[in-house]
Scaffold this motif. Structure first.
Motif, PDB file in Angstrom:
ATOM      1  N   LYS A 127       0.829  -1.203   0.000  1.00 29.75           N
ATOM      2  CA  LYS A 127       0.000   0.000   0.000  1.00 29.75           C
ATOM      3  C   LYS A 127       0.865   1.254   0.000  1.00 29.75           C
ATOM      4  CE  LYS A 127      -4.015  -2.001   2.342  1.00 29.75           C
ATOM      5  NZ  LYS A 127      -4.776  -2.050   3.617  1.00 29.75           N
ATOM      6  N   GLY A 128       1.956   1.229   0.780  1.00 29.98           N
ATOM      7  CA  GLY A 128       2.847   2.374   0.832  1.00 29.98           C
ATOM      8  C   GLY A 128       3.441   2.688  -0.526  1.00 29.98           C
ATOM      9  N   ILE A 129       3.821   1.647  -1.279  1.00 31.88           N
ATOM     10  CA  ILE A 129       4.369   1.851  -2.630  1.00 31.88           C
ATOM     11  C   ILE A 129       3.291   2.386  -3.571  1.00 31.88           C
ATOM     12  CG2 ILE A 129       5.359   0.665  -4.621  1.00 31.88           C
ATOM     13  CD1 ILE A 129       6.677  -1.282  -2.620  1.00 31.88           C
ATOM     14  N   LYS A 130       2.095   1.808  -3.496  1.00 34.83           N
ATOM     15  CA  LYS A 130       1.006   2.222  -4.380  1.00 34.83           C
ATOM     16  C   LYS A 130       0.596   3.668  -4.127  1.00 34.83           C
ATOM     17  CE  LYS A 130      -3.162   0.821  -3.472  1.00 34.83           C
ATOM     18  NZ  LYS A 130      -4.365  -0.031  -3.282  1.00 34.83           N
ATOM     19  N   TRP A 131       0.633   4.078  -2.860  1.00 34.31           N
ATOM     20  CA  TRP A 131       0.156   5.411  -2.487  1.00 34.31           C
ATOM     21  C   TRP A 131       1.249   6.478  -2.535  1.00 34.31           C
ATOM     22  CZ3 TRP A 131      -2.736   3.216   2.389  1.00 34.31           C
ATOM     23  CH2 TRP A 131      -3.971   2.722   1.993  1.00 34.31           C
ATOM     24  N   ALA A 174      -0.683   8.344   8.122  1.00 35.44           N
ATOM     25  CA  ALA A 174       0.694   8.093   8.545  1.00 35.44           C
ATOM     26  C   ALA A 174       1.603   8.623   7.446  1.00 35.44           C
ATOM     27  CB  ALA A 174       0.931   6.602   8.766  1.00 35.44           C
ATOM     28  N   GLU A 175       2.569   9.417   7.840  1.00 34.33           N
ATOM     29  CA  GLU A 175       3.456  10.057   6.867  1.00 34.33           C
ATOM     30  C   GLU A 175       4.919   9.828   7.268  1.00 34.33           C
ATOM     31  OE1 GLU A 175       4.378  14.654   5.739  1.00 34.33           O
ATOM     32  OE2 GLU A 175       2.263  14.046   5.696  1.00 34.33           O
ATOM     33  N   PHE A 176       5.674   9.189   6.383  1.00 35.10           N
ATOM     34  CA  PHE A 176       7.099   8.946   6.598  1.00 35.10           C
ATOM     35  C   PHE A 176       7.873  10.062   5.903  1.00 35.10           C
ATOM     36  CE2 PHE A 176       5.177   4.963   7.500  1.00 35.10           C
ATOM     37  CZ  PHE A 176       6.029   4.261   8.327  1.00 35.10           C
ATOM     38  N   ASN A 177       8.181  11.097   6.668  1.00 36.27           N
ATOM     39  CA  ASN A 177       8.807  12.280   6.080  1.00 36.27           C
ATOM     40  C   ASN A 177       9.816  12.902   7.036  1.00 36.27           C
ATOM     41  OD1 ASN A 177       9.235  14.225   4.085  1.00 36.27           O
ATOM     42  ND2 ASN A 177       7.568  15.532   4.806  1.00 36.27           N
ATOM     43  N   GLY A 178      10.424  12.074   7.892  1.00 37.49           N
ATOM     44  CA  GLY A 178      11.422  12.573   8.817  1.00 37.49           C
ATOM     45  C   GLY A 178      10.808  13.427   9.915  1.00 37.49           C
ATOM     46  N   PRO A 179      11.637  14.212  10.615  1.00 41.30           N
ATOM     47  CA  PRO A 179      11.158  15.023  11.751  1.00 41.30           C
ATOM     48  C   PRO A 179      10.472  16.299  11.299  1.00 41.30           C
ATOM     49  CG  PRO A 179      13.504  15.339  11.486  1.00 41.30           C
ATOM     50  CD  PRO A 179      13.113  14.300  10.464  1.00 41.30           C
ATOM     51  N   ALA A 182      -3.035  10.249   0.424  1.00 37.40           N
ATOM     52  CA  ALA A 182      -3.154   8.828   0.777  1.00 37.40           C
ATOM     53  C   ALA A 182      -3.118   8.643   2.291  1.00 37.40           C
ATOM     54  CB  ALA A 182      -2.022   8.038   0.139  1.00 37.40           C
ATOM     55  N   PRO A 183      -3.793   7.595   2.811  1.00 33.77           N
ATOM     56  CA  PRO A 183      -3.739   7.319   4.247  1.00 33.77           C
ATOM     57  C   PRO A 183      -2.313   7.051   4.741  1.00 33.77           C
ATOM     58  CG  PRO A 183      -5.545   6.114   3.226  1.00 33.77           C
ATOM     59  CD  PRO A 183      -4.750   6.705   2.113  1.00 33.77           C
ATOM     60  N   LEU A 184      -1.499   6.417   3.905  1.00 35.93           N
ATOM     61  CA  LEU A 184      -0.095   6.154   4.231  1.00 35.93           C
ATOM     62  C   LEU A 184       0.754   6.782   3.136  1.00 35.93           C
ATOM     63  CD1 LEU A 184       2.194   4.723   5.791  1.00 35.93           C
ATOM     64  CD2 LEU A 184       1.721   2.676   4.428  1.00 35.93           C
ATOM     65  N   LEU A 185       1.602   7.748   3.508  1.00 34.43           N
ATOM     66  CA  LEU A 185       2.394   8.496   2.537  1.00 34.43           C
ATOM     67  C   LEU A 185       3.861   8.422   2.909  1.00 34.43           C
ATOM     68  CD1 LEU A 185       2.303  10.389   0.034  1.00 34.43           C
ATOM     69  CD2 LEU A 185       2.232  12.304   1.649  1.00 34.43           C
ATOM     70  N   MET A 186       4.693   8.079   1.919  1.00 32.80           N
ATOM     71  CA  MET A 186       6.120   7.996   2.164  1.00 32.80           C
ATOM     72  C   MET A 186       6.864   8.929   1.217  1.00 32.80           C
ATOM     73  SD  MET A 186       8.667   4.708   2.030  1.00 32.80           S
ATOM     74  CE  MET A 186       7.559   3.829   3.118  1.00 32.80           C
ATOM     75  N   ASN A 187       7.696   9.774   1.801  1.00 34.76           N
ATOM     76  CA  ASN A 187       8.588  10.609   0.997  1.00 34.76           C
ATOM     77  C   ASN A 187       9.709   9.716   0.478  1.00 34.76           C
ATOM     78  OD1 ASN A 187      10.517  12.381   0.011  1.00 34.76           O
ATOM     79  ND2 ASN A 187      10.217  13.886   1.639  1.00 34.76           N
ATOM     80  N   PRO A 188       9.840   9.548  -0.846  1.00 37.98           N
ATOM     81  CA  PRO A 188      10.840   8.611  -1.382  1.00 37.98           C
ATOM     82  C   PRO A 188      12.271   9.137  -1.330  1.00 37.98           C
ATOM     83  CG  PRO A 188       9.685   9.693  -3.174  1.00 37.98           C
ATOM     84  CD  PRO A 188       9.025  10.160  -1.916  1.00 37.98           C
TER      85      PRO A 188
END
Length: 417
Positions: free
Chosen positions: A64-68, A322-327, A74-80
């Motif tokens: 889901k993280g890759i798709k979004w 949920a967002e993976f984007n550091g501090p 998106a509910p789960l967002l990752m800064n690549p």
């Protein structure tokens, strides 16, 4: 009486301070903010939710993280963007997929244990925190998600939780203000909600009544070990006007949320905590019609990863993502808007013209389990890394750590020279 310094005045740090005071320790709490509960413990989703004990370590979470990744709302967002910390954390997250079942069951047990301690403390100290004990209702919008929820429910039941499937008709009966029609749901009558900031602030005042000292605006700069620990911290509203102060202690407890990682590294310990950002809005129910249209039963929409909590008559908390984007604590409109839109979709009679947004960083370990126990050096302890369940688990982990400290450094031991 041994002197213990707790670093961090969020829900975990203040709960730990209280548990130590109960056992007769001399406790000082340091926090870099001006008041207690001003960071992750300020405006979370409000749920005390054993029913949300499922850890995230599943391949579907990764997919889901890759798709979004390119979907900004998106509910789960990752800064690549490349980050050694982020990708090392994700590698360990994947390595812990094998522990999914065991960790989910153990987290459920811990949440049920915490509930007992928290309710007893709130009653004993007369803490008013807008506590609503009407259960939590999980909503699912298709058969596939509902079937997965059934398999998760088996683990939660193994952990001792009373959680049962409910039909659409039962959902409407449990929360009649819901205007949409899900496929099905699960209901946990023993779960509840409350205002984490009000509870933590009230507990901090109770700690002060019991003799604890709170040093705010205290940014820890250095920890040295001699015969005892010497903690150096800067205090002051601005760095250029700050004063340097020292405090000595026989033991230190790290409860500093996402800052725990750096503090641990300075003490020779590795805590791979990553800051996972979450957002909330507080909908001010200024009108009688909005108060009547807002839910009292707490909801968790599994598809949108959004939760609700009723905080008294005039506030509704809606939180998630949920967002993976550091501090990064920036409040982004494209992350807040889905919370407002969700509220309007499912509760259209609520007036959303007065909404207060917030963002906070959840301190997450790769296995989604809190770090509770001793550090490498004698006298160093940790109670941190609770992720999205700090509010739910803190009362139990505080008791666990206080028992560990009692065994290692009895409260009647003499102070270090």
């Amino acid at each position: 009486m041994p002197r213990i310094v707790v670093i961090g005045a969020g829900i975990t740090g203040v709960s730990t301070a209280y548990a130590l005071l109960e056992r007769g320790y001399d406790v000082t709490v340091l926090d870099r903010q001006r008041y207690a509960a001003m960071e992750t413990s300020f405006a979370n989703g409000g749920q005390l939710s054993a029913s949300n004990a499922e850890v995230w370590n599943r391949w579907s979470t990764i997919l889901k993280g890759i798709k979004w990744m390119v979907k900004r709302d998106a509910p789960l967002l990752m800064n690549p963007a490349p980050s050694w910390h982020k990708y090392s954390w994700l590698a360990e997250f994947v390595a812990n997929i094998a522990g999914y079942r065991e960790n989910t069951i153990n987290t459920t047990k811990l949440a049920i244990m915490a509930r007992k301690h928290m309710f007893e403390i709130a009653e004993r100290e007369e803490i008013d925190f807008d506590h609503v004990r009407r259960g939590i209702l999980h909503l699912y919008w298709d058969k596939a998600d509902f079937d997965h929820a059934r398999s998760v429910n088996e683990l939660l039941v193994q952990g001792g939780l009373d959680r049962r499937p409910v039909t659409v008709e039962e959902i409407k009966s449990i929360e009649p203000t819901l205007c949409s029609t899900p496929y099905g749901g699960f209901y946990t009558p023993s779960d509840s909600t409350g205002d984490i900031h009000k509870y933590t602030s009230g507990l901090a005042r109770a700690c002060e009544r019991r003799g604890a000292r709170f040093c705010y605006d205290a940014d820890v700069r250095r920890i040295e070990r001699q015969q005892s620990f010497r903690i150096s911290y800067a205090t002051g509203a601005e760095v250029r006007n700050s004063e340097r102060r020292d405090i000595c202690a026989d033991a230190i407890v790290i409860c500093a949320g996402c800052s725990s990682r750096d503090l641990a590294a300075s003490l020779g310990d590795r805590l791979n905590i990553y800051p996972v950002k979450g957002y909330s809005i507080t909908v001010e129910l200024d009108e009688f019609a909005s108060q009547e249209a807002a839910p009292w039963v707490s909801l968790l929409d599994d598809r949108a990863k959004i939760v609700t909590s009723r905080l008294g008559l005039s506030r509704l908390r809606v939180a998630g993502t949920a967002e993976f984007n550091g501090p990064n604590r920036d409040i982004r409109d494209d992350r807040v808007k889905p919370l407002v839109d969700w509220t309007r979709m499912h509760f259209p009679r609520i007036n959303t013209n007065h909404v207060v947004p917030w963002a906070g960083l959840r301190p997450m370990m790769p296995n989604m389990m809190p770090r509770v126990g001793k550090g490498r050096a004698r006298g160093i302890f940790y109670n941190t890394g609770h992720g999205h369940l700090g509010w739910t688990l803190s009362a139990a982990t505080a008791e666990m750590l206080a028992e560990i400290i009692s065994d290692d450094l009895p409260a009647d031991a003499r102070k270090a020279a």
